[in-house]
Write a protein that holds these residues in place. Structure first.
Motif, mmCIF file in Angstrom:
data_model
loop_
_atom_site.group_PDB
_atom_site.id
_atom_site.type_symbol
_atom_site.label_atom_id
_atom_site.label_comp_id
_atom_site.label_asym_id
_atom_site.label_seq_id
_atom_site.Cartn_x
_atom_site.Cartn_y
_atom_site.Cartn_z
ATOM 1 N N GLN A 128 -17.461 14.801 -7.634
ATOM 2 C CA GLN A 128 -16.173 14.260 -7.229
ATOM 3 C C GLN A 128 -16.361 12.812 -6.805
ATOM 4 O O GLN A 128 -17.171 12.514 -5.930
ATOM 5 N N ALA A 129 -15.629 11.895 -7.438
ATOM 6 C CA ALA A 129 -15.663 10.498 -7.008
ATOM 7 C C ALA A 129 -14.790 10.360 -5.766
ATOM 8 O O ALA A 129 -13.643 10.822 -5.748
ATOM 9 N N VAL A 130 -15.320 9.739 -4.735
ATOM 10 C CA VAL A 130 -14.595 9.567 -3.476
ATOM 11 C C VAL A 130 -14.188 8.101 -3.371
ATOM 12 O O VAL A 130 -14.975 7.249 -2.950
ATOM 13 N N LEU A 131 -12.966 7.797 -3.804
ATOM 14 C CA LEU A 131 -12.485 6.419 -3.830
ATOM 15 C C LEU A 131 -11.614 6.159 -2.607
ATOM 16 O O LEU A 131 -10.608 6.831 -2.405
ATOM 17 N N THR A 132 -12.002 5.186 -1.811
ATOM 18 C CA THR A 132 -11.282 4.929 -0.566
ATOM 19 C C THR A 132 -10.485 3.629 -0.597
ATOM 20 O O THR A 132 -9.744 3.353 0.354
ATOM 21 N N THR A 133 -10.612 2.813 -1.639
ATOM 22 C CA THR A 133 -9.791 1.610 -1.734
ATOM 23 C C THR A 133 -8.338 2.035 -1.914
ATOM 24 O O THR A 133 -8.026 2.969 -2.650
ATOM 25 N N ALA A 134 -7.441 1.336 -1.240
ATOM 26 C CA ALA A 134 -6.038 1.763 -1.184
ATOM 27 C C ALA A 134 -5.398 1.843 -2.559
ATOM 28 O O ALA A 134 -4.665 2.786 -2.862
ATOM 29 N N SER A 135 -5.664 0.864 -3.422
ATOM 30 C CA SER A 135 -5.013 0.864 -4.737
ATOM 31 C C SER A 135 -5.459 2.044 -5.585
ATOM 32 O O SER A 135 -4.674 2.599 -6.368
ATOM 33 N N ASP A 136 -6.698 2.469 -5.425
ATOM 34 C CA ASP A 136 -7.195 3.615 -6.187
ATOM 35 C C ASP A 136 -6.712 4.926 -5.580
ATOM 36 O O ASP A 136 -6.347 5.854 -6.308
ATOM 37 N N ILE A 141 -1.638 -0.658 -8.720
ATOM 38 C CA ILE A 141 -2.324 -1.733 -9.441
ATOM 39 C C ILE A 141 -3.393 -2.374 -8.558
ATOM 40 O O ILE A 141 -3.106 -2.787 -7.429
ATOM 41 N N GLY A 142 -4.612 -2.446 -9.071
ATOM 42 C CA GLY A 142 -5.672 -3.186 -8.410
ATOM 43 C C GLY A 142 -5.546 -4.647 -8.814
ATOM 44 O O GLY A 142 -5.906 -5.023 -9.934
ATOM 45 N N VAL A 143 -5.018 -5.471 -7.932
ATOM 46 C CA VAL A 143 -4.692 -6.854 -8.276
ATOM 47 C C VAL A 143 -5.906 -7.624 -8.779
ATOM 48 O O VAL A 143 -5.803 -8.436 -9.703
ATOM 49 N N ASP A 144 -7.057 -7.377 -8.199
ATOM 50 C CA ASP A 144 -8.241 -8.156 -8.566
ATOM 51 C C ASP A 144 -8.939 -7.657 -9.830
ATOM 52 O O ASP A 144 -9.919 -8.263 -10.277
ATOM 53 N N ILE A 145 -8.461 -6.564 -10.434
ATOM 54 C CA ILE A 145 -9.086 -6.076 -11.671
ATOM 55 C C ILE A 145 -8.070 -5.812 -12.772
ATOM 56 O O ILE A 145 -8.405 -5.205 -13.794
ATOM 57 N N LEU A 146 -6.850 -6.270 -12.596
ATOM 58 C CA LEU A 146 -5.836 -6.074 -13.618
ATOM 59 C C LEU A 146 -6.284 -6.694 -14.947
ATOM 60 O O LEU A 146 -6.629 -7.875 -15.009
ATOM 61 N N ALA A 167 0.599 -6.823 -0.564
ATOM 62 C CA ALA A 167 1.980 -6.578 -0.975
ATOM 63 C C ALA A 167 2.061 -5.350 -1.880
ATOM 64 O O ALA A 167 2.975 -4.521 -1.757
ATOM 65 N N MET A 168 1.075 -5.216 -2.755
ATOM 66 C CA MET A 168 1.071 -4.095 -3.695
ATOM 67 C C MET A 168 0.916 -2.762 -2.970
ATOM 68 O O MET A 168 1.692 -1.832 -3.173
ATOM 69 N N VAL A 169 -0.083 -2.640 -2.119
ATOM 70 C CA VAL A 169 -0.357 -1.340 -1.495
ATOM 71 C C VAL A 169 0.608 -1.017 -0.357
ATOM 72 O O VAL A 169 0.727 0.137 0.027
ATOM 73 N N ASN A 170 1.313 -2.044 0.153
ATOM 74 C CA ASN A 170 2.282 -1.809 1.223
ATOM 75 C C ASN A 170 3.701 -1.649 0.692
ATOM 76 O O ASN A 170 4.678 -1.674 1.467
ATOM 77 N N ASP A 171 3.823 -1.500 -0.630
ATOM 78 C CA ASP A 171 5.118 -1.229 -1.276
ATOM 79 C C ASP A 171 6.132 -2.350 -1.088
ATOM 80 O O ASP A 171 7.345 -2.121 -1.100
ATOM 81 N N GLU A 172 5.649 -3.568 -0.927
ATOM 82 C CA GLU A 172 6.558 -4.709 -0.908
ATOM 83 C C GLU A 172 6.943 -5.056 -2.345
ATOM 84 O O GLU A 172 6.210 -4.715 -3.294
ATOM 85 N N LEU A 197 4.851 3.018 -13.715
ATOM 86 C CA LEU A 197 4.411 1.935 -12.851
ATOM 87 C C LEU A 197 4.881 2.190 -11.419
ATOM 88 O O LEU A 197 5.867 2.896 -11.188
ATOM 89 N N PRO A 198 4.203 1.620 -10.439
ATOM 90 C CA PRO A 198 4.646 1.774 -9.052
ATOM 91 C C PRO A 198 6.097 1.328 -8.888
ATOM 92 O O PRO A 198 6.541 0.363 -9.523
ATOM 93 N N ALA A 199 6.816 2.012 -8.031
ATOM 94 C CA ALA A 199 8.245 1.736 -7.857
ATOM 95 C C ALA A 199 8.522 0.344 -7.312
ATOM 96 O O ALA A 199 9.625 -0.192 -7.506
ATOM 97 N N ASN A 200 7.551 -0.254 -6.626
ATOM 98 C CA ASN A 200 7.782 -1.579 -6.046
ATOM 99 C C ASN A 200 7.509 -2.719 -7.020
ATOM 100 O O ASN A 200 7.653 -3.893 -6.670
ATOM 101 N N VAL A 201 7.126 -2.378 -8.274
ATOM 102 C CA VAL A 201 6.810 -3.394 -9.275
ATOM 103 C C VAL A 201 7.968 -3.532 -10.263
ATOM 104 O O VAL A 201 8.424 -2.538 -10.832
ATOM 105 N N GLN A 202 8.419 -4.762 -10.456
ATOM 106 C CA GLN A 202 9.491 -5.036 -11.418
ATOM 107 C C GLN A 202 8.948 -5.920 -12.531
ATOM 108 O O GLN A 202 8.314 -6.945 -12.262
#
Length: 247
Positions: A128-136, A141-146, A167-172, A197-202
């Motif tokens: 089991q991969a244990v991913l703790t970064t918020a975007s994962d 969307i992981g902004v730094d690896i898009l 902004a991405m992970v806080n749903d702004e 896509l995430p609901a906060n992304v247009q």
């Protein structure tokens, strides 16, 4: 990636052999007293050292892009802490428990590729991969690896990456403007993504359609130079992605 696999126990070396087999070109590092076990686990890819494993860390950091450790998480945190420089240069570090149940990215999850490496090892080992970064964790969307899998590069300062990621992970509200490059970046996103896509992304097709005042961040996929008025209005909260020839 150049990968080092480190194990310090006799039983862990057996698992390390499976890890090396799952990562072509990887090299196993083990204590000299377990040379026979290491060479049996990873024929032609085993290196043995005398002394403490901590003494090997500087050389491993300098020579490898990623380090997979079959060592306790706490021990690895203490061993690598004095050698950390920054997320842009530190190698990916992944810890696997000796039972092979969990693959845990510890360092450089995004830019260094530790999350992706942990996901690959989890599949190979049945772990089991244990991913703790918020975007994962939230599959956003992981902004730094898009677009990384597509060969895209990004232009942004550290502060801009941090602000847009928050902004991405806080749903702004986030505007994603795609004027160039392949449109299948979402299903091919790092670590795999499914669903909408995430609901906060247009989505927008042109930057000029975006009202900068309406968005906390803008992700702009384009090959052109940003118009001066938009550059001023989006200062500090925009990441630009360049698909280039790879598209």
């Amino acid at each position: 990636m150049k990968i080092a696999v480190v194990s310090i126990t006799k039983h862990g070396i057996g698992l390390a052999g499976q890890v090396v087999a799952a990562l072509p070109g990887a090299q196993l590092f083990a204590p000299e007293k377990f040379r026979a076990e290491a060479e049996a686990a990873a024929p032609g890819a085993a290196s043995c050292y005398a002394g403490k494993v901590g003494d090997q860390v500087p050389a491993l950091f300098a020579a490898f892009d990623g380090i997979v450790c079959i060592v306790s998480l706490g021990a690895i945190v203490r061993l690598i802490a004095p050698h950390l420089k920054g997320k842009e240069v530190d190698p990916a570090v992944v810890v696997i428990d000796e039972a092979g149940k969990f693959a845990i990215p510890v360092l450089s999850g995004h830019l260094g590729g530790a999350n992706q490496l942990a996901g690959h090892l989890a599949s190979a080992l049945g772990a089991q991969a244990v991913l703790t970064t918020a975007s994962d964790a939230r599959e956003t969307i992981g902004v730094d690896i898009l677009g990384r899998e597509l060969g895209w590069t990004f232009v942004a300062s550290h502060d801009e990456i941090v602000r847009c990621s928050a902004a991405m992970v806080n749903d702004e509200p986030v505007a994603l403007v795609q004027e160039a490059g392949s449109a299948d970046w979402w299903p091919g996103h790092a670590n795999g993504r499914s669903g909408p896509l995430p609901a906060n992304v247009q989505l927008f097709a042109r930057l000029e359609a975006v009202d900068p005042a309406a968005f906390a961040a803008v992700l702009w996929i384009s090959e052109r130079t940003m118009p001066a008025d938009y550059a001023a209005r989006l200062a500090g909260r925009c990441v630009t992605y360049r698909p280039g020839a790879a598209a």
